[in-house]
Enzyme design. Structure first.
Site, PDB file in Angstrom:
ATOM      1  N   ASN A   1       0.824  -1.146  -0.100  1.00 25.05           N
ATOM      2  CA  ASN A   1      -0.081   0.004  -0.011  1.00 25.05           C
ATOM      3  C   ASN A   1       0.740   1.210  -0.097  1.00 25.05           C
ATOM      4  O   ASN A   1       2.140   1.256   0.445  1.00 25.05           O
ATOM      5  CB  ASN A   1      -0.866  -0.207   1.173  1.00 25.05           C
ATOM      6  CG  ASN A   1      -1.993  -1.206   1.228  1.00 25.05           C
ATOM      7  OD1 ASN A   1      -1.983  -1.943   0.078  1.00 25.05           O
ATOM      8  ND2 ASN A   1      -2.469  -1.472   2.364  1.00 25.05           N
TER       9      ASN A   1
ATOM     10  N   HIS B   1       5.547  -0.767  -2.972  1.00 23.48           N
ATOM     11  CA  HIS B   1       5.084   0.169  -4.016  1.00 23.48           C
ATOM     12  C   HIS B   1       5.455   1.587  -3.645  1.00 23.48           C
ATOM     13  O   HIS B   1       4.870   2.399  -4.418  1.00 23.48           O
ATOM     14  CB  HIS B   1       3.574  -0.248  -4.213  1.00 23.48           C
ATOM     15  CG  HIS B   1       3.548  -1.766  -4.772  1.00 23.48           C
ATOM     16  ND1 HIS B   1       2.382  -2.464  -4.867  1.00 23.48           N
ATOM     17  CD2 HIS B   1       4.536  -2.519  -5.444  1.00 23.48           C
ATOM     18  CE1 HIS B   1       2.637  -3.473  -5.406  1.00 23.48           C
ATOM     19  NE2 HIS B   1       3.778  -3.632  -5.725  1.00 23.48           N
TER      20      HIS B   1
ATOM     21  N   THR C   1      -4.492  -9.123   0.535  1.00 24.72           N
ATOM     22  CA  THR C   1      -3.886  -8.942  -0.786  1.00 24.72           C
ATOM     23  C   THR C   1      -4.421 -10.172  -1.794  1.00 24.72           C
ATOM     24  O   THR C   1      -4.942 -11.388  -1.206  1.00 24.72           O
ATOM     25  CB  THR C   1      -2.519  -9.026  -0.682  1.00 24.72           C
ATOM     26  OG1 THR C   1      -1.807  -8.924  -2.099  1.00 24.72           O
ATOM     27  CG2 THR C   1      -1.802 -10.158  -0.033  1.00 24.72           C
TER      28      THR C   1
HETATM   29  P1  NAD Z   1      -6.321  -6.042  -4.559  1.00 22.39           P
HETATM   30  O1  NAD Z   1      -7.115  -5.119  -4.451  1.00 22.39           O
HETATM   31  O2  NAD Z   1      -5.602  -6.940  -5.462  1.00 22.39           O
HETATM   32  O3  NAD Z   1      -6.771  -7.416  -3.334  1.00 22.39           O
HETATM   33  C1  NAD Z   1      -7.136  -6.949  -2.213  1.00 22.39           C
HETATM   34  C2  NAD Z   1      -7.834  -8.202  -1.482  1.00 22.39           C
HETATM   35  O4  NAD Z   1      -8.126  -7.801  -0.127  1.00 22.39           O
HETATM   36  C3  NAD Z   1      -8.576  -8.975  -1.854  1.00 22.39           C
HETATM   37  O5  NAD Z   1      -8.538 -10.416  -1.965  1.00 22.39           O
HETATM   38  C4  NAD Z   1     -10.048  -8.727  -1.287  1.00 22.39           C
HETATM   39  O6  NAD Z   1     -10.962  -9.567  -1.104  1.00 22.39           O
HETATM   40  C5  NAD Z   1      -9.392  -8.602   0.414  1.00 22.39           C
HETATM   41  N1  NAD Z   1     -10.211  -7.643   1.006  1.00 22.39           N
HETATM   42  C6  NAD Z   1     -10.646  -6.484   0.608  1.00 22.39           C
HETATM   43  N2  NAD Z   1     -11.246  -5.947   1.857  1.00 22.39           N
HETATM   44  C7  NAD Z   1     -10.978  -6.751   2.865  1.00 22.39           C
HETATM   45  C8  NAD Z   1     -11.197  -6.877   4.332  1.00 22.39           C
HETATM   46  N3  NAD Z   1     -11.696  -5.704   4.909  1.00 22.39           N
HETATM   47  N4  NAD Z   1     -10.971  -7.929   5.022  1.00 22.39           N
HETATM   48  C9  NAD Z   1     -10.242  -8.888   4.388  1.00 22.39           C
HETATM   49  N5  NAD Z   1      -9.989  -9.133   2.959  1.00 22.39           N
HETATM   50  C10 NAD Z   1     -10.042  -7.907   2.221  1.00 22.39           C
HETATM   51  O7  NAD Z   1      -4.902  -5.623  -3.493  1.00 22.39           O
HETATM   52  P2  NAD Z   1      -3.421  -5.938  -3.874  1.00 22.39           P
HETATM   53  O8  NAD Z   1      -3.355  -7.415  -3.706  1.00 22.39           O
HETATM   54  O9  NAD Z   1      -2.898  -4.990  -2.690  1.00 22.39           O
HETATM   55  O10 NAD Z   1      -3.079  -5.405  -5.054  1.00 22.39           O
HETATM   56  C11 NAD Z   1      -3.608  -4.058  -5.544  1.00 22.39           C
HETATM   57  C12 NAD Z   1      -2.464  -3.128  -5.761  1.00 22.39           C
HETATM   58  O11 NAD Z   1      -3.038  -1.810  -5.977  1.00 22.39           O
HETATM   59  C13 NAD Z   1      -1.228  -3.060  -4.817  1.00 22.39           C
HETATM   60  O12 NAD Z   1      -0.159  -3.223  -5.614  1.00 22.39           O
HETATM   61  C14 NAD Z   1      -1.487  -1.806  -4.099  1.00 22.39           C
HETATM   62  O13 NAD Z   1      -0.252  -1.177  -4.183  1.00 22.39           O
HETATM   63  C15 NAD Z   1      -2.407  -0.955  -4.907  1.00 22.39           C
HETATM   64  N6  NAD Z   1      -3.515  -0.290  -4.177  1.00 22.39           N
HETATM   65  C16 NAD Z   1      -3.209   0.405  -3.099  1.00 22.39           C
HETATM   66  C17 NAD Z   1      -4.093   0.761  -2.179  1.00 22.39           C
HETATM   67  C18 NAD Z   1      -3.718   1.466  -0.895  1.00 22.39           C
HETATM   68  O14 NAD Z   1      -2.788   1.967  -0.634  1.00 22.39           O
HETATM   69  N7  NAD Z   1      -4.629   1.528   0.112  1.00 22.39           N
HETATM   70  C19 NAD Z   1      -5.550   0.729  -2.354  1.00 22.39           C
HETATM   71  C20 NAD Z   1      -5.576   0.162  -3.896  1.00 22.39           C
HETATM   72  C21 NAD Z   1      -4.706  -0.492  -4.824  1.00 22.39           C
END
Ligand code: NAD
Ligand code: ZN
Length: 247
Positions: free
Chosen positions: A101, A118, A189
């Site tokens: 994140n 990232h 993730t």
């Molecule tokens: P992803 O969106 O691909 O996956 C998120 C996972 O978390 C999913 O499996 C989902 O089912 C699960 N999830 C969502 N809310 C949840 C909860 N409350 N409790 C349990 N599980 C939950 O995310 P990723 O794998 O991090 O990949 C996305 C990419 O996008 C990353 O590289 C990240 O850097 C970036 N990103 C970052 C942010 C941030 O900084 N907050 C937000 C969106 C995307």
């Protein structure tokens, strides 16, 4: 033995753990992950804003997106999931958090060692001379709302766009910490973004005990997770930490 008791026993005996987190840990703070149908990712198509080539072709347009992201992040706070990782660190059970994140919420929750695979929104760097600047630097010059380096080139936030390598130091430290960890808690993730998603597999190969918490199954669940909690991190992780801290 129920899963909470089993996971807590592993954490207590193995002690030096690492966290590995993704966008899912911040959804309960109000930052949508890529899968959510609302929020910032529905307003800004990642195909149009998420690639390095988008930034180079039209920095002004991508900087508007960055400003929107910063604005969204400024209204959110860490949630029970982030604070649970801090509780584990405070109690001496967690060495560091490795996160994909860019929202800075682990640091705001109190964790002292956070490896941001990232990158970070708090830093900018010049695409030409590589000079770094803190985001809040008051001396930054702007050209059409795009920050400009002393050398005259455009500045980019030090977050990793698609098509860019990961920050080598953070990635190397994440691998090193994962290799020497006793257990890893993976939270929120989809483990679909590489090379970050290699880290749990590297850890598992080295005998690290894998605890996964996710709202749904992922490629890790049936391949490397020793214990899988299907549910909300903000509910599961505090419950697990409570069990760990029961002596
Ligand atoms: P992803 O969106 O691909 O996956 C998120 C996972 O978390 C999913 O499996 C989902 O089912 C699960 N999830 C969502 N809310 C949840 C909860 N409350 N409790 C349990 N599980 C939950 O995310 P990723 O794998 O991090 O990949 C996305 C990419 O996008 C990353 O590289 C990240 O850097 C970036 N990103 C970052 C942010 C941030 O900084 N907050 C937000 C969106 C995307
Ligand atoms: Zn420069």
């Amino acid at each position: 033995m129920n899963s909470y008791k089993e996971a807590a026993r592993e954490i207590r005996t193995r002690k030096h753990g690492v966290g590995f987190t993704g966008a899912g840990i911040s959804t309960e703070s109000g930052i949508p992950d890529f899968r959510s149908s609302d929020g910032i990712w529905s307003r800004y198509d990642i195909q149009e804003y998420g690639y390095l080539k988008n930034f180079i072709q039209n920095p002004e347009k991508v900087w508007n997106f960055i400003h929107a992201l910063e604005n969204d992040f400024s209204f959110v706070s860490p949630n029970a999931g982030h604070y649970s990782f801090y509780e584990l660190e405070k109690a001496g059970f967690l060495k560091c958090v490795i996160t994909q994140n860019i929202d800075g919420l682990h640091q705001r929750a109190g964790n002292s060692r956070v490896y941001e695979l990232h990158g970070s929104m708090n830093e900018l760097h010049c695409l030409k001379c590589a000079k770094k600047f803190p985001r809040n630097s008051s001396s930054l010059k702007l050209k059409n709302s795009v920050p400009i380096c002393e050398c005259g080139s455009i500045l980019k936030p030090s977050i990793v766009f698609f098509g860019e390598p990961l920050p080598a130091e953070a990635f190397d430290m994440a691998v090193k910490e994962s290799l020497s960890a006793g257990y890893m808690i993976i939270a929120g993730t989809s483990a679909a973004v590489y090379p970050a998603a290699q880290i749990p597999y590297i850890a598992k190969k080295n005998g690290v005990f894998i605890i996964e918490i996710n709202a749904e199954r992922t490629p890790l669940t049936s391949s490397i997770s020793d214990i899988f909690f299907e549910g909300k991190i903000g509910i599961v992780l505090p419950e697990l930490v409570k069990e760990v801290l029961k002596s």
